[in-house]
Design an enzyme around this catalytic site. Structure first.
Site, PDB file in Angstrom:
ATOM      1  N   ASP A   7      41.429  90.179 -57.294  1.00 47.89           N
ATOM      2  CA  ASP A   7      41.351  91.233 -56.285  1.00 47.89           C
ATOM      3  C   ASP A   7      40.640  90.637 -55.064  1.00 47.89           C
ATOM      4  O   ASP A   7      40.420  89.417 -54.986  1.00 47.89           O
ATOM      5  CB  ASP A   7      40.674  92.501 -56.843  1.00 47.89           C
ATOM      6  CG  ASP A   7      39.176  92.316 -57.095  1.00 47.89           C
ATOM      7  OD1 ASP A   7      38.664  91.188 -56.927  1.00 47.89           O
ATOM      8  OD2 ASP A   7      38.518  93.306 -57.470  1.00 47.89           O
ATOM      9  N   HIS A   8      40.263  91.494 -54.121  1.00 49.48           N
ATOM     10  CA  HIS A   8      39.585  91.007 -52.916  1.00 49.48           C
ATOM     11  C   HIS A   8      38.249  90.342 -53.251  1.00 49.48           C
ATOM     12  O   HIS A   8      37.838  89.406 -52.579  1.00 49.48           O
ATOM     13  CB  HIS A   8      39.379  92.163 -51.924  1.00 49.48           C
ATOM     14  CG  HIS A   8      38.702  93.348 -52.539  1.00 49.48           C
ATOM     15  ND1 HIS A   8      39.329  94.156 -53.478  1.00 49.48           N
ATOM     16  CD2 HIS A   8      37.441  93.850 -52.403  1.00 49.48           C
ATOM     17  CE1 HIS A   8      38.500  95.112 -53.864  1.00 49.48           C
ATOM     18  NE2 HIS A   8      37.345  94.947 -53.232  1.00 49.48           N
ATOM     19  N   CYS A  64      37.679  88.788 -60.405  1.00 50.26           N
ATOM     20  CA  CYS A  64      37.286  89.903 -59.541  1.00 50.26           C
ATOM     21  C   CYS A  64      35.830  89.652 -59.167  1.00 50.26           C
ATOM     22  O   CYS A  64      35.342  88.531 -59.323  1.00 50.26           O
ATOM     23  CB  CYS A  64      37.514  91.258 -60.223  1.00 50.26           C
ATOM     24  SG  CYS A  64      36.588  91.543 -61.744  1.00 50.26           S
ATOM     25  N   THR A  66      32.856  90.636 -60.409  1.00 52.84           N
ATOM     26  CA  THR A  66      32.029  90.250 -61.556  1.00 52.84           C
ATOM     27  C   THR A  66      32.827  89.637 -62.697  1.00 52.84           C
ATOM     28  O   THR A  66      32.257  89.011 -63.596  1.00 52.84           O
ATOM     29  CB  THR A  66      31.323  91.493 -62.143  1.00 52.84           C
ATOM     30  OG1 THR A  66      32.348  92.430 -62.531  1.00 52.84           O
ATOM     31  CG2 THR A  66      30.388  92.140 -61.129  1.00 52.84           C
ATOM     32  N   HIS A  97      37.391  78.730 -80.340  1.00 55.91           N
ATOM     33  CA  HIS A  97      37.233  79.773 -81.363  1.00 55.91           C
ATOM     34  C   HIS A  97      38.116  81.000 -81.113  1.00 55.91           C
ATOM     35  O   HIS A  97      38.574  81.616 -82.063  1.00 55.91           O
ATOM     36  CB  HIS A  97      35.773  80.236 -81.443  1.00 55.91           C
ATOM     37  CG  HIS A  97      34.874  79.218 -82.101  1.00 55.91           C
ATOM     38  ND1 HIS A  97      33.608  79.516 -82.537  1.00 55.91           N
ATOM     39  CD2 HIS A  97      35.063  77.906 -82.382  1.00 55.91           C
ATOM     40  CE1 HIS A  97      33.047  78.443 -83.080  1.00 55.91           C
ATOM     41  NE2 HIS A  97      33.912  77.435 -82.975  1.00 55.91           N
ATOM     42  N   ARG A 131      39.681  79.326 -89.910  1.00 52.23           N
ATOM     43  CA  ARG A 131      39.005  80.631 -90.035  1.00 52.23           C
ATOM     44  C   ARG A 131      39.079  81.420 -88.736  1.00 52.23           C
ATOM     45  O   ARG A 131      39.075  82.655 -88.747  1.00 52.23           O
ATOM     46  CB  ARG A 131      37.558  80.444 -90.479  1.00 52.23           C
ATOM     47  CG  ARG A 131      36.649  79.794 -89.446  1.00 52.23           C
ATOM     48  CD  ARG A 131      35.246  79.523 -90.021  1.00 52.23           C
ATOM     49  NE  ARG A 131      34.288  79.080 -89.012  1.00 52.23           N
ATOM     50  CZ  ARG A 131      34.223  77.839 -88.537  1.00 52.23           C
ATOM     51  NH1 ARG A 131      35.064  76.912 -88.972  1.00 52.23           N
ATOM     52  NH2 ARG A 131      33.311  77.519 -87.629  1.00 52.23           N
ATOM     53  N   HIS A 132      39.185  80.694 -87.620  1.00 52.80           N
ATOM     54  CA  HIS A 132      39.265  81.402 -86.329  1.00 52.80           C
ATOM     55  C   HIS A 132      40.617  82.094 -86.173  1.00 52.80           C
ATOM     56  O   HIS A 132      40.701  83.180 -85.598  1.00 52.80           O
ATOM     57  CB  HIS A 132      39.022  80.427 -85.178  1.00 52.80           C
ATOM     58  CG  HIS A 132      37.698  79.740 -85.298  1.00 52.80           C
ATOM     59  ND1 HIS A 132      36.500  80.409 -85.241  1.00 52.80           N
ATOM     60  CD2 HIS A 132      37.386  78.433 -85.531  1.00 52.80           C
ATOM     61  CE1 HIS A 132      35.500  79.557 -85.413  1.00 52.80           C
ATOM     62  NE2 HIS A 132      36.016  78.348 -85.590  1.00 52.80           N
TER      63      HIS A 132
END
Ligand code: RB5
Length: 149
Positions: A7-8, A64, A66, A97, A131-132
């Protein structure tokens, strides 16, 4: 091919990462946004996530302000494992993982060099499986359980 969208709030960092990916000889598609006008991050999260799920792109990067909104939005699309990371260890683990098929970054959180380091760590890492994979299978089962009929 990697598809990158923002985004901006993530536009400036998207431009930096676009150049970084080209320097690494990665094929890159830019899903926008392409100017400073205020836009809604779910629109770009959807574009990138759908490209990854459909196989049009192998991997995606979303940015974005954050990274939080983009990660929430992208993870609504079944088959997407979008990882918001802030350090190199997290970026590496996101692939080893979690086999994250989208990396999410905060444009107002990271400096340019750190962001390139995070993308590089994620791209250079390899999913460990075992396992992952069994844990990822449980996530897929959750998607199926809670998807609309
Ligand atoms: C836009 O101002 C901002 O809310 C957005 O870029 C993002 O940080 C949301 O999570």
């Amino acid at each position: 091919m990697i598809i990158i969208g923002s985004d901006h709030g993530g536009l400036a960092l998207k431009k930096t990462l676009h150049s970084y990916l080209r320097r690494r000889d990665c094929g890159v598609t830019d899903a926008g946004t392409d100017n400073d006008a205020s836009v809604d991050y779910p629109d770009f999260g959807q574009k990138v996530a759908e490209a990854v799920v459909s196989g049009t792109a192998e991997l995606g990067i979303l940015i974005c302000g954050t990274g939080i909104g983009m990660s929430i939005a992208a993870n609504k699309i079944p088959g997407i494992r979008a990882a918001l990371v802030t350090d190199v260890f997290m970026a590496r683990m996101a692939k080893e993982h979690n086999n994250a098929n989208i990396l999410v970054l905060g444009g107002r959180v990271l400096d340019e060099q750190k962001a390139c380091d995070l993308v590089g760590a994620w791209l250079d890492a390899t999913f460990e499986g075992g396992r992952h994979q069994a844990r990822l299978d449980k996530i897929t089962a959750l998607e199926q359980k809670y998807s609309s009929p």
